[in-house]
Design an enzyme around this catalytic site. Sequence first.
Site, PDB file in Angstrom:
ATOM      1  N   ASP A 146       0.870  -1.193   0.000  1.00 58.65           N
ATOM      2  CA  ASP A 146       0.000   0.000   0.000  1.00 58.65           C
ATOM      3  C   ASP A 146       0.899   1.233   0.000  1.00 58.65           C
ATOM      4  OD1 ASP A 146      -2.328   1.615   0.167  1.00 58.65           O
ATOM      5  OD2 ASP A 146      -2.205   1.686   2.342  1.00 58.65           O
ATOM      6  N   SER A 147       0.267   2.394  -0.128  1.00 60.82           N
ATOM      7  CA  SER A 147       1.036   3.638  -0.034  1.00 60.82           C
ATOM      8  C   SER A 147       1.460   3.891   1.419  1.00 60.82           C
ATOM      9  CB  SER A 147       0.174   4.806  -0.504  1.00 60.82           C
ATOM     10  OG  SER A 147      -0.995   4.878   0.287  1.00 60.82           O
ATOM     11  N   CYS A 162      -4.455  -1.496  -2.006  1.00 65.61           N
ATOM     12  CA  CYS A 162      -4.650  -0.067  -2.218  1.00 65.61           C
ATOM     13  C   CYS A 162      -5.585   0.096  -3.406  1.00 65.61           C
ATOM     14  CB  CYS A 162      -3.288   0.582  -2.502  1.00 65.61           C
ATOM     15  SG  CYS A 162      -3.384   2.301  -3.001  1.00 65.61           S
ATOM     16  N   ASN A 163      -6.740   0.690  -3.169  1.00 67.21           N
ATOM     17  CA  ASN A 163      -7.702   0.883  -4.263  1.00 67.21           C
ATOM     18  C   ASN A 163      -7.139   1.827  -5.321  1.00 67.21           C
ATOM     19  OD1 ASN A 163     -10.666  -0.089  -3.135  1.00 67.21           O
ATOM     20  ND2 ASN A 163      -9.305   0.574  -1.504  1.00 67.21           N
ATOM     21  N   THR A 164      -6.485   2.885  -4.860  1.00 65.01           N
ATOM     22  CA  THR A 164      -5.987   3.911  -5.776  1.00 65.01           C
ATOM     23  C   THR A 164      -4.979   3.334  -6.753  1.00 65.01           C
ATOM     24  OG1 THR A 164      -6.188   5.355  -3.853  1.00 65.01           O
ATOM     25  CG2 THR A 164      -5.121   6.299  -5.771  1.00 65.01           C
ATOM     26  N   GLU A 174      -3.122   7.920   8.913  1.00 61.61           N
ATOM     27  CA  GLU A 174      -1.679   7.812   9.124  1.00 61.61           C
ATOM     28  C   GLU A 174      -1.303   8.384  10.492  1.00 61.61           C
ATOM     29  OE1 GLU A 174       0.985   6.578   7.261  1.00 61.61           O
ATOM     30  OE2 GLU A 174      -0.441   5.743   5.817  1.00 61.61           O
ATOM     31  N   CYS A 226     -11.098   2.994   0.299  1.00 62.46           N
ATOM     32  CA  CYS A 226      -9.680   3.270   0.494  1.00 62.46           C
ATOM     33  C   CYS A 226      -9.289   2.428   1.702  1.00 62.46           C
ATOM     34  CB  CYS A 226      -9.445   4.751   0.790  1.00 62.46           C
ATOM     35  SG  CYS A 226      -7.770   5.099   1.379  1.00 62.46           S
ATOM     36  N   THR A 227      -8.205   1.690   1.589  1.00 65.07           N
ATOM     37  CA  THR A 227      -7.868   0.755   2.669  1.00 65.07           C
ATOM     38  C   THR A 227      -7.439   1.463   3.952  1.00 65.07           C
ATOM     39  OG1 THR A 227      -5.643   0.555   1.729  1.00 65.07           O
ATOM     40  CG2 THR A 227      -7.272  -1.127   1.103  1.00 65.07           C
ATOM     41  N   HIS A 228      -7.174   2.763   3.862  1.00 66.93           N
ATOM     42  CA  HIS A 228      -6.872   3.511   5.086  1.00 66.93           C
ATOM     43  C   HIS A 228      -8.121   3.692   5.961  1.00 66.93           C
ATOM     44  CE1 HIS A 228      -3.016   4.637   3.320  1.00 66.93           C
ATOM     45  NE2 HIS A 228      -2.687   5.226   4.465  1.00 66.93           N
ATOM     46  N   TYR A 235      -1.295   8.617  -2.416  1.00 66.36           N
ATOM     47  CA  TYR A 235      -1.403   8.185  -3.812  1.00 66.36           C
ATOM     48  C   TYR A 235      -2.579   8.850  -4.523  1.00 66.36           C
ATOM     49  CZ  TYR A 235       2.033   4.354  -4.237  1.00 66.36           C
ATOM     50  OH  TYR A 235       3.170   3.607  -4.368  1.00 66.36           O
ATOM     51  N   GLY A 236      -3.599   9.182  -3.741  1.00 62.22           N
ATOM     52  CA  GLY A 236      -4.804   9.780  -4.332  1.00 62.22           C
ATOM     53  C   GLY A 236      -4.544  11.112  -5.010  1.00 62.22           C
TER      54      GLY A 236
HETATM   55  N1  DGL Z   1      -4.785   3.170   0.899  1.00 65.43           N
HETATM   56  C1  DGL Z   1      -4.935   3.632  -0.411  1.00 65.43           C
HETATM   57  C2  DGL Z   1      -6.230   3.231  -1.069  1.00 65.43           C
HETATM   58  O1  DGL Z   1      -6.779   2.215  -0.741  1.00 65.43           O
HETATM   59  C3  DGL Z   1      -4.386   4.948  -0.854  1.00 65.43           C
HETATM   60  C4  DGL Z   1      -4.326   6.106   0.056  1.00 65.43           C
HETATM   61  C5  DGL Z   1      -3.467   7.223  -0.534  1.00 65.43           C
HETATM   62  O2  DGL Z   1      -2.241   7.077  -0.488  1.00 65.43           O
HETATM   63  O3  DGL Z   1      -4.029   8.201  -1.067  1.00 65.43           O
HETATM   64  O4  DGL Z   1      -6.715   3.874  -1.945  1.00 65.43           O
END
Ligand code: DGL
Length: 271
Positions: free
Chosen positions: A9-10, A73-75, A151, A183-185, A41-42
């Site tokens: 992931d990011s 990570c979805n992004t 984070e 988003c996995t966060h 990453y977004g």
């Molecule tokens: N955790 C990531 C996701 O699922 C990306 C978050 C990010 O870095 O913007 O999209």
Amino acid sequence: MSRPILVFDSGIGGLSVLGEIRKLLPQRQYCYLFDNARLPYGELAEAELISGCVNLVVTMAKQIDAAIVVIACNTASTLVLPELRAQLTIPVVGVVPAIKPAAAISKRKHIGLLATPGTVKRAYTKELINHFADDCRVELFGCSELVLLAEAKAAGQVIDIEEIARLLQPVIYSELDVLVLGCTHFPMLRSEIQQIVGTGVQLLDSGEAIAKRVKSLLQYQQEPTSLKQIDNERAFYTSKDITEGLKSTLAEYGFVQTAKTSTSVIESNGG
Ligand code: DGL
């Protein structure tokens, strides 16, 4: 000993997916790789996201002789899966927003997608909605601030619930009954988000579905006869340093050894 599962992931978001995989596969060995030098990453340009992410994941998968790669990570998943599958011979599993189950369970036929600005604008996401939620009203909420708050929480900082409430204002005022955490966060902030949107809104993420997919893929994978041994589970990050708070969160997930990666991609980013 079997070859490790590489989860990427990011930032810390992929730990929410890793936690679900580990519930189903507690005996497997894991390696966690996160690109915190380039987070969020977004907000990254697509070409930059793809090249950096592919280089990093391919290098690490080969280095640790991974059995499978999980792009948690979805992004990133909405962009990098074809290229990764072209470069690796092991299975690559991605995570995409749980639009399909959300549309199926929504009684009001009104759902929301809370994800990064990158994910909400992807062609992949639009196709997912057209394909699986054409009988629903779907509202898109792109938010990178929540990524940074997740984070901060993982780094041991006290996060301001009022700030989350402010960010979720558009969700609160909509009449939806299912909110996809795309988003996995965001599962890392599940209790805070639930508290703000109320119990009338069901929160859905893809962690469990990904874990089932990983389990079924590994079931049929033949292990090579000579296995690379790794003594302990390791987490690799790409920025110069990480906080002690983040180290303890990683330790809670079993990653006592943490190290900065040294792939050419990262070095060239000055990380
Ligand atoms: N955790 C990531 C996701 O699922 C990306 C978050 C990010 O870095 O913007 O999209």
